[in-house]
Structures are given as C-alpha cells and as structure tokens.
Motif scaffolding. Structure first.
Motif, PDB file in Angstrom:
ATOM      1  N   ALA A  20      30.212  64.411  79.313  1.00 44.84           N
ATOM      2  CA  ALA A  20      28.700  64.462  79.640  1.00 44.84           C
ATOM      3  C   ALA A  20      28.157  64.450  78.344  1.00 44.84           C
ATOM      4  N   ALA A  21      28.443  66.035  78.719  1.00 40.78           N
ATOM      5  CA  ALA A  21      27.677  66.060  76.793  1.00 40.78           C
ATOM      6  C   ALA A  21      28.446  65.473  75.878  1.00 40.78           C
ATOM      7  N   TRP A  22      29.306  65.462  76.097  1.00 43.49           N
ATOM      8  CA  TRP A  22      29.897  64.269  74.461  1.00 43.49           C
ATOM      9  C   TRP A  22      29.600  63.150  74.630  1.00 43.49           C
ATOM     10  N   LEU A  23      29.728  62.503  75.476  1.00 42.74           N
ATOM     11  CA  LEU A  23      29.476  61.411  75.999  1.00 42.74           C
ATOM     12  C   LEU A  23      28.216  61.203  74.785  1.00 42.74           C
ATOM     13  N   GLY A  24      26.794  61.973  75.947  1.00 44.53           N
ATOM     14  CA  GLY A  24      25.903  62.014  75.119  1.00 44.53           C
ATOM     15  C   GLY A  24      25.274  62.057  73.987  1.00 44.53           C
ATOM     16  N   LEU A  25      25.803  63.512  73.247  1.00 43.37           N
ATOM     17  CA  LEU A  25      25.996  64.376  72.006  1.00 43.37           C
ATOM     18  C   LEU A  25      26.489  62.707  71.185  1.00 43.37           C
ATOM     19  N   PHE A  26      27.213  61.830  71.377  1.00 42.46           N
ATOM     20  CA  PHE A  26      27.638  61.276  70.169  1.00 42.46           C
ATOM     21  C   PHE A  26      27.070  60.221  70.054  1.00 42.46           C
ATOM     22  N   PHE A  27      26.059  59.814  71.525  1.00 40.83           N
ATOM     23  CA  PHE A  27      25.210  58.344  70.744  1.00 40.83           C
ATOM     24  C   PHE A  27      24.553  59.046  70.224  1.00 40.83           C
ATOM     25  N   PHE A  28      23.734  60.330  70.691  1.00 46.77           N
ATOM     26  CA  PHE A  28      22.540  61.467  70.436  1.00 46.77           C
ATOM     27  C   PHE A  28      22.658  61.211  68.680  1.00 46.77           C
ATOM     28  N   GLY A  29      24.112  61.342  68.085  1.00 44.72           N
ATOM     29  CA  GLY A  29      25.089  61.649  66.901  1.00 44.72           C
ATOM     30  C   GLY A  29      24.379  60.076  65.927  1.00 44.72           C
ATOM     31  N   LEU A  30      25.121  58.998  67.219  1.00 45.95           N
ATOM     32  CA  LEU A  30      25.311  57.557  66.109  1.00 45.95           C
ATOM     33  C   LEU A  30      23.199  57.112  65.896  1.00 45.95           C
ATOM     34  N   GLY A  31      22.098  57.725  66.985  1.00 48.41           N
ATOM     35  CA  GLY A  31      20.770  57.726  66.794  1.00 48.41           C
ATOM     36  C   GLY A  31      20.590  58.202  65.515  1.00 48.41           C
ATOM     37  N   LEU A  32      20.923  59.886  65.423  1.00 46.20           N
ATOM     38  CA  LEU A  32      20.575  60.491  63.938  1.00 46.20           C
ATOM     39  C   LEU A  32      21.014  60.103  62.622  1.00 46.20           C
ATOM     40  N   LEU A  33      21.463  59.303  62.175  1.00 50.20           N
ATOM     41  CA  LEU A  33      21.924  58.589  61.924  1.00 50.20           C
ATOM     42  C   LEU A  33      21.179  57.628  60.776  1.00 50.20           C
ATOM     43  N   SER A  34      20.183  57.188  61.791  1.00 47.14           N
ATOM     44  CA  SER A  34      18.313  56.633  61.253  1.00 47.14           C
ATOM     45  C   SER A  34      18.369  57.009  59.848  1.00 47.14           C
ATOM     46  N   ILE A  35      18.428  58.862  59.691  1.00 47.36           N
ATOM     47  CA  ILE A  35      17.570  60.042  59.016  1.00 47.36           C
ATOM     48  C   ILE A  35      17.713  59.265  57.769  1.00 47.36           C
ATOM     49  N   TRP A  36      19.529  58.787  56.986  1.00 49.88           N
ATOM     50  CA  TRP A  36      20.088  58.329  56.009  1.00 49.88           C
ATOM     51  C   TRP A  36      20.165  56.734  56.126  1.00 49.88           C
ATOM     52  N   GLY A  37      18.660  56.035  57.327  1.00 53.78           N
ATOM     53  CA  GLY A  37      19.131  54.684  56.981  1.00 53.78           C
ATOM     54  C   GLY A  37      20.278  54.173  57.079  1.00 53.78           C
ATOM     55  N   LEU A  38      21.071  54.940  58.256  1.00 56.08           N
ATOM     56  CA  LEU A  38      21.745  53.894  58.747  1.00 56.08           C
ATOM     57  C   LEU A  38      21.915  53.417  60.122  1.00 56.08           C
ATOM     58  N   ASP A  39      22.216  52.223  60.685  1.00 55.57           N
ATOM     59  CA  ASP A  39      21.525  51.724  61.834  1.00 55.57           C
ATOM     60  C   ASP A  39      23.142  51.844  62.654  1.00 55.57           C
ATOM     61  N   ALA A  40      23.131  52.613  63.292  1.00 57.57           N
ATOM     62  CA  ALA A  40      24.828  52.725  64.043  1.00 57.57           C
ATOM     63  C   ALA A  40      24.529  52.200  65.779  1.00 57.57           C
ATOM     64  N   VAL A  41      23.476  52.460  66.023  1.00 57.66           N
ATOM     65  CA  VAL A  41      23.060  52.482  67.520  1.00 57.66           C
ATOM     66  C   VAL A  41      22.032  50.566  67.844  1.00 57.66           C
ATOM     67  N   GLY A  42      22.040  49.983  66.766  1.00 58.68           N
ATOM     68  CA  GLY A  42      21.336  49.041  66.702  1.00 58.68           C
ATOM     69  C   GLY A  42      21.552  47.688  67.508  1.00 58.68           C
ATOM     70  N   TRP A  43      23.426  48.080  67.676  1.00 54.89           N
ATOM     71  CA  TRP A  43      23.928  45.760  68.267  1.00 54.89           C
ATOM     72  C   TRP A  43      23.692  46.377  69.483  1.00 54.89           C
ATOM     73  N   ILE A  44      23.184  47.525  70.687  1.00 56.48           N
ATOM     74  CA  ILE A  44      23.398  47.430  72.015  1.00 56.48           C
ATOM     75  C   ILE A  44      22.868  46.257  72.557  1.00 56.48           C
ATOM     76  N   ALA A  45      22.886  45.501  73.524  1.00 61.88           N
ATOM     77  CA  ALA A  45      21.579  44.942  74.088  1.00 61.88           C
ATOM     78  C   ALA A  45      21.309  45.829  74.803  1.00 61.88           C
ATOM     79  N   LYS A  46      20.114  44.394  75.084  1.00 58.58           N
ATOM     80  CA  LYS A  46      19.522  44.999  75.989  1.00 58.58           C
ATOM     81  C   LYS A  46      18.500  43.699  76.772  1.00 58.58           C
ATOM     82  N   PRO A  47      18.515  43.698  78.253  1.00 57.15           N
ATOM     83  CA  PRO A  47      18.230  42.458  79.689  1.00 57.15           C
ATOM     84  C   PRO A  47      16.333  42.049  78.122  1.00 57.15           C
TER      85      PRO A  47
END
Lengths: 501, 81
Positions: A20-47
């Motif tokens: 659970a920690a690894w999975l949460g931290l992985f997504f957190f890390g992906l989100g943090l890439l936005s600091i360097w201008g990289l959107d690595a999380v925005g592909w996720i679908a939402k209703p």
C-alpha cells in the motif's frame, strides 16, 4: 514457504501494508513530476455528472467520462479508461505476485472488480442521484438538467451504490464472490488511498496550516483519551458480565476499542493467545464494521448537521478497520457537504471531514504497536507469570507499526517541506498533486467500497452467540457515545473551509 | 537434535507447532512447549542458560486476515538448566 518477521526489512515486498505504501508513493512520485513540468498522471479517467434522458437522446462517452488533465485532451474517454485499467492492473498485479497471491485469479478478479467499480461510479454520477441544487465550481447541474427531483447525494451516491452492489455479490452470489475474492483487497486499496490523502493534507496545510495542525493534534489527543477509556470498560464488561476468559476479553476489547482486526491480531500476539481467538473476533469485527459503515454516516449527518469535524473524528474512533473507517468518512464527507449545500447554499471544501476521520484512525494505528508492547509486558509480569524468563523484543513495535501510515506522514511532510523551503514551486507541485489525490485516490476508494462489500458475509454472525451480543452492547452503549463525547470535546467549533457560496 | 537459537512457531488444529530443521513438536500450550524444549536440551547435555527465539509463522492465519496485520509475535525466552 513460511512468513516470519526476523529482520527489520522483512515483508517490504511481501505484505499488503508495505505494498500500500509503495503503490501510494509511486502515484505520489508521478504527481510530483509536475514540478519539472511533466504531467505523468493526467491520463487517468474520471466520471462526469450526466443525466439519463439527455444521454439517451444523444449518446456520447464524453458525457460520462473525461480525461483528468487538459494535457491529455486528445485521448478518447474510453482510451483513458483502458489506460487507467492497464496501469492499475499491472501495478497491483506486480504487488499481488510479490504477496504470493494467485496472479491469474487476481487478474480475473481485478478486471471484474475494476469494471464493476466504474459502472457503479458512472451510474452514481447520474444527476438525479448526485447533483445538488446549488452552484459548485460554476455549475448547478440540478438546474442545468432541469431536474424535477433528485436525491442530491453528491459523490456519496457512487460510494453507497458500490457498497450495495458489493454486499449483494458477497451475500447472494457467493460462488461468484469466491471467484473474484482474490482481488477484493479493501485494506490494500484503502491504505494506498490514505497515503495519497497525505497529499491532500499537504495541500490543506498550504491553505490553512493552523487548522490542519489543530486537526492533527486534536485527533491524536482524542484517540489517546478515548482508548484509555474504551479498553478497560469493554474488558471489564466482557469478564464480569459475559464470563469471557482473560485472553478472549483482551482480544475482543482491543478489536472493539482500538482499530479492529489489526488490533485484535496485535493484542492476541502480544498476550500469546491461540490464533483461533483473533480469527473469531476478526470475523465479528468485519460484519459489525459494515453495520457501522451503513448506519453511522446518515445518522451523524442528520443528528448533528452543524458538527462536521466532530462527526468525522467520532467516526474515526467508532468504525473499526481502516477500510470501513475511510469508507464511512468518505460517505459522511459527501452526505454532510450535500446536506449543508442544500440547506444553506454554502459549499464546504471536500475531504476535511474525511481527514478528521482518517487522522484519528491514523493515530490509533500508530498507538496499537505501542499498546501491544505494553500489554505484552503487563501479561508477562502480572497476568501470565511462568517460571521461564521471557523478554519482549523491541522489534515487535516495528513489525506492528503500519507502514502505510509512515508513507502518509512522509507525503504530508514533503508537501510541508515544499511549502516552507521551495514556495516558488508550490503552484507546479499542486497541479500534479491535485490529480494524484483526486481521481487516483477516489478510484482506490471506489475499489475499496466494492471490495469491502464482496468480502462481507453477514451469515458469519451465526453461532457467534455471546461474543456478538457483547460486541453490539459495547459498540452502541460504550464506544459510540464516548467517542462522540471525546470528539466533541477536542473538535468542537472546528468547521471545514467554505469554497463557494 | 535441537540447538539453541531460532525455532519456527506455528498453530494448526488447536495445537502449537514448533520446528527446527527435522525437529517437530506439537503442544497444547506454550508453557508445555517451553518445558519440552527444556527437557530436550537437558537430555542433549546442555547446561546453564539457553536463549531461544520463537518466530511465529504468519502463514498459520487465513489469507483474508493477512491484509490487516502481517505479524503475530516473536518470543525470546531464556531456559535455565
């Protein structure tokens, strides 16, 4: 292959808590890439909020779903959904492999659970179920769709629907439930979601540091006071009026009073009870947690509509297991926001009530490791004194410490660090953070709702006899009222920020 | 033949199971287990203080419970012969 904890790092890749920690931290890390201008999380679908007759008249997938970030606007909503499916499937299957689950069964189960979850999530966004008659983020869907009636449940509609569907599968289609159970992991999903909630807490701290700190400290104090009261009272009732032996009374007291199944296992381990005791108690806890999850959110919403944070904190101390507590907190959050919005036109910011529920529970989760250690010491020295000299290894605290809580606090601290030391990048950090703690966390919550229903079998209450009666008495006569009183004492007057009027 | 040090502890069908290499012991209670080990060490000619660490094998718990808590207990005792 045995599962023993000998070295401090054991279990890092083989148990759900760490995963659970690894999975949460992985997504957190992906989100943090936005600091360097990289959107690595925005592909996720939402209703999206939609209306039945409008959809039938002119069907389009884009009315039901959308991609989370405008950086991925070129993606078809269904493509976004399938990317979401494959990413979650691959990541969780890797976790399943290392946890020695049956990966083939897991993949089949996860696929069914994932798409059922999305189906309920989309249905729950139908305007008659979810839309409140008020303007939120520039939209009043109730009026935009000219609704003549509506339940106005907000996001709570999807949560309740997922729970109901899960419970129907778990109780009326048991053969089917058994086939997909390998992937019904509410604790895993919710713990990963709680790690991501650390981002939300970080963002909240950026907006209202004083209030967030007060909420965290009040949660710690309330949890500490409540458990010093709960445990001895339940132990006394169990021994005196229900004739339980010491081991059963202690395990049950921890299960009811502290954090449910994990507390009952930790306590039983601390006093070296036979494993059959925590197994029986845990079965009971899971079924009762479902009652708490169904009954308490609407009850608190209607009894105390003006005490959102008190209600959230009381929920955290009353509802057992992290999954059921977070689920109850999420339903309460949505129900209270919708009720308040309908009544006053004022929109409370989402997730503060949920965070109040989670923060008390997180302190309790930390507390259990220390409590078990103290109990083990008391048991050896005072209760079960033998002739053999026994020592309790300090490592016991570490092995029982929930690792996802460490990840949750780490994520929170990183955002606090950004706020204090790198204020210039707050804006960039927030853009990825909003998606990681939004659609990602909410999907994990939805997976939890469906999974928790699938694994709850009410028929297991049969034959529980006096244990079940004691549980019901302790819960409704001791835990719930004391928890509410203590929550009121420490959280009285706290209100979530208003985002729109 | 048993040696001082680590033993794997498990639980099945109402009995504690203690293992070390080819050694297996089934007992009703942990006190009984301590006593049996004490006698075994005595018979093997050990004297003085013997440190033993029981490491509980969490596989003894049903799979559905392991998501809630991954650890039962480790136990360190000193036997005096």
């Amino acid at each position: 292959m045995s599962q023993i904890n000998k070295k401090w790092y054991q279990g890092m890749f083989s148990n759900e808590d760490w995963w659970a920690a690894w999975l949460g931290l992985f997504f957190f890390g992906l989100g943090l890439l936005s600091i360097w201008g990289l959107d690595a999380v925005g592909w996720i679908a939402k209703p999206k909020t939609w209306e039945f007759s409008n959809l039938i008249h002119d069907f389009s997938w884009s009315k039901l779903l959308k991609v989370s970030s405008k950086n991925y606007h070129h993606l078809h909503p269904l493509a976004s959904l399938f990317i979401t499916y494959f990413v979650f499937l691959i990541l969780t299957s890797i976790g399943a492999y290392f946890q020695k689950l049956n990966v083939k069964k897991y993949i089949i189960g996860f696929t069914v659970i994932f798409f059922l979850t999305w189906l309920t999530w989309i249905i729950g966004h139908e305007a008659h179920l979810s839309a409140a008659n008020a303007t939120v983020k520039g939209h009043n869907y109730y009026q935009e769709y000219n609704l003549s009636w509506g339940l106005q449940l907000g996001g709570g509609a999807s949560f309740i629907l997922a729970l109901i569907i899960g419970l129907i599968i778990g109780n009326f289609f048991k053969g089917f439930a058994n086939k997909i159970k390998e992937a019904a992991k509410p604790e895993w999903f919710i713990k990963a979601a709680i790690v991501l909630l650390g981002i939300k807490l970080g963002i909240m701290s950026m907006k209202a540091m004083g209030f967030t700190k007060e909420l965290a400290l009040a949660g710690a104090a309330a949890a500490f006071v409540a458990y010093l009261l709960f445990w001895p009272i339940v132990y006394f009732i169990g021994r005196k009026y229900f004739g339980l032996n010491r081991d059963s009374a202690a395990v049950l007291s921890s299960g009811i009073s502290i954090c449910g199944v994990s507390a009952s296992i930790a306590t039983a381990g601390a006093i070296k009870a036979k494993p059959v005791i925590p197994i029986a108690v845990s079965t009971l806890i899971l079924v009762f947690a479902m009652f708490e999850l169904i009954v308490l959110p609407p009850l608190y919403t209607n009894l105390a509509p003006n005490q959102p944070i008190v209600n959230g904190a009381a929920m955290g101390m009353t509802v057992k297991t992290d999954g059921a507590d977070a689920a109850a907190g999420a339903i309460l959050d949505q129900l209270m926001i919708s009720k308040h919005l309908k009544k006053t036109g004022e929109h409370w910011e989402e997730d503060w009530i949920l965070s109040a529920a989670i923060l008390t529970k997180v302190w309790i989760d930390i507390f259990i490791g220390i409590w078990s250690f103290i109990l083990a010491y008391v048991w050896i020295k005072k209760v079960d004194r033998g002739n053999i000299k026994e020592k309790i290894p300090l490592s016991e605290i570490w092995f029982r410490l929930p690792k996802f809580v460490m990840a949750y606090i780490l994520v929170w601290l990183i955002y606090l660090g950004i706020m204090y030391f790198f204020p210039d990048i707050i804006g960039a950090a927030k853009s990825g953070a909003h998606i990681a703690q939004g659609p990602y966390r909410k999907l994990l919550f939805m997976l939890t709702f469906l999974s928790i229903g699938i694994i709850t079998d009410f028929s297991k209450l049969k034959g529980m006899g006096k244990l079940a009666i004691l549980y019901a008495v302790a819960l409704f006569a001791v835990i719930a009222p004391i928890a509410y009183f203590v929550a009121y004492l420490f959280h009285h007057g706290m209100m979530p920020p208003v985002v729109a009027k | 033949m048993i040696t001082p040090g680590e033993f794997i502890l498990s639980f099945q069908q109402g009995a504690w199971i203690c293992k070390q290499d080819a050694f297996r012991c089934y007992t009703e209670s942990l006190d009984e287990l301590d006593e049996i080990l004490l006698q075994k060490f005595k018979q093997a000619g050990y004297k003085g203080k013997i440190e033993i660490k029981y490491l509980f094998d969490f596989d003894a718990f049903p799979v559905w419970m392991r998501q809630y808590m991954p650890h039962y207990f480790n136990r360190k005792i000193t036997l005096t012969i």
